[in-house]
Design an enzyme around this catalytic site. Structure first.
Site, PDB file in Angstrom:
ATOM      1  N   PHE A   7       0.995  -1.159  -0.172  1.00  0.00           N
ATOM      2  CA  PHE A   7       0.144  -0.043   0.158  1.00  0.00           C
ATOM      3  C   PHE A   7       0.857   1.290   0.027  1.00  0.00           C
ATOM      4  O   PHE A   7       1.957   1.317   0.610  1.00  0.00           O
ATOM      5  CB  PHE A   7      -0.939   0.206   1.301  1.00  0.00           C
ATOM      6  CG  PHE A   7      -1.929  -1.143   1.448  1.00  0.00           C
ATOM      7  CD1 PHE A   7      -3.167  -0.789   0.907  1.00  0.00           C
ATOM      8  CD2 PHE A   7      -1.558  -2.278   2.099  1.00  0.00           C
ATOM      9  CE1 PHE A   7      -4.311  -1.979   1.091  1.00  0.00           C
ATOM     10  CE2 PHE A   7      -2.435  -3.204   2.046  1.00  0.00           C
ATOM     11  CZ  PHE A   7      -3.837  -3.087   1.610  1.00  0.00           C
ATOM     12  N   ASP A   8       0.427   2.194  -0.462  1.00  0.00           N
ATOM     13  CA  ASP A   8       0.779   3.744  -0.314  1.00  0.00           C
ATOM     14  C   ASP A   8       0.211   4.148   0.877  1.00  0.00           C
ATOM     15  O   ASP A   8      -0.460   3.342   1.620  1.00  0.00           O
ATOM     16  CB  ASP A   8       0.466   4.608  -1.565  1.00  0.00           C
ATOM     17  CG  ASP A   8       0.667   5.969  -1.186  1.00  0.00           C
ATOM     18  OD1 ASP A   8       1.680   6.147  -0.679  1.00  0.00           O
ATOM     19  OD2 ASP A   8      -0.296   6.722  -1.411  1.00  0.00           O
TER      20      ASP A   8
END
Length: 217
Positions: A7-8
């Site tokens: 994930f960002d």
């Protein structure tokens, strides 16, 4: 079969959108005498902080970036918050045995503040910040480092983000790119990234994984 999800952070797991715009607006008014809008933010979305500040205050960079960091530290916990349903999905993914990680253009310091606020540290095996790479996203370096740490192949991984830099980095690394529907990108910018999977709810990640793994089995 998918084994990992990366994930960002900002704009994907934690909502710092209004916080950052307000901080940038204060800098813009102080150093340029103009307001900084949500539209202005989209043009620098996903870039490392130093590049964003240099865009706003090219002639007062050192002073401006220090001023922003101080303002951010004071105001972060008052305005930042997790997106709805994110933690529920992280818990399910972790319970189902998926390997989870974060690859962000944020710094270690910025990440630690956000993770502490949300209490998300327990979900992630690897966190790659801008301090661990020589090139930030859209370079695939951070994603490839995370894959190496987790010992998974690119085709076994999803990358979930909110900016064009996230999608470009994921594609360059060979992982499946997922764009969140709560992105600040315009419809035109989203279309320019096509074809890309767009999710409107974190729970759609679970559906995508189920469908992907059914095809393999």
């Amino acid at each position: 079969m998918k084994k990992a999800i990366l994930f960002d952070f900002d704009g994907t797991l934690i909502n710092t959108h209004d916080l950052i715009i307000e901080g940038f607006n204060q800098l813009s008014q102080k150093y340029r005498g103009t307001t900084f809008s949500a539209k202005d933010h989209v043009s620098i979305l996903g870039k490392p902080l130093d590049q964003q500040i240099r865009h706003i205050c090219p002639f007062h960079f050192d002073e401006a970036i220090e001023s922003f960091k101080q303002w951010y530290a004071v105001n972060h916990d008052l305005h930042a918050k997790g997106y709805e349903e994110i933690e529920d999905v992280l818990l399910i993914l972790k319970s189902d045995g998926y390997r989870l990680g974060i690859v962000t253009n944020n710094s270690q310091q910025g990440m630690s503040v956000g993770l502490k606020l949300l209490g998300f540290e327990k979900y992630f095996e690897v966190i790659i910040t801008r301090d661990e790479v020589s090139e930030c996203k859209p370079s695939p370096e951070g994603i490839l480092k995370a894959l190496s740490y987790l010992d998974v192949c690119p085709n076994e991984c999803l990358y979930v983000g909110d900016s064009s830099a996230d999608i470009l980095a994921a594609r360059a690394a060979g992982v499946t790119p997922i764009l969140v529907g709560w992105t600040a990108l315009s419809h035109e910018q989203i279309r320019a990234l096509s074809p890309v999977d767009l999710i409107e709810s974190p729970y759609e990640i679970l559906l995508m994984l189920s469908l992907s793994n059914e095809k393999v089995s």
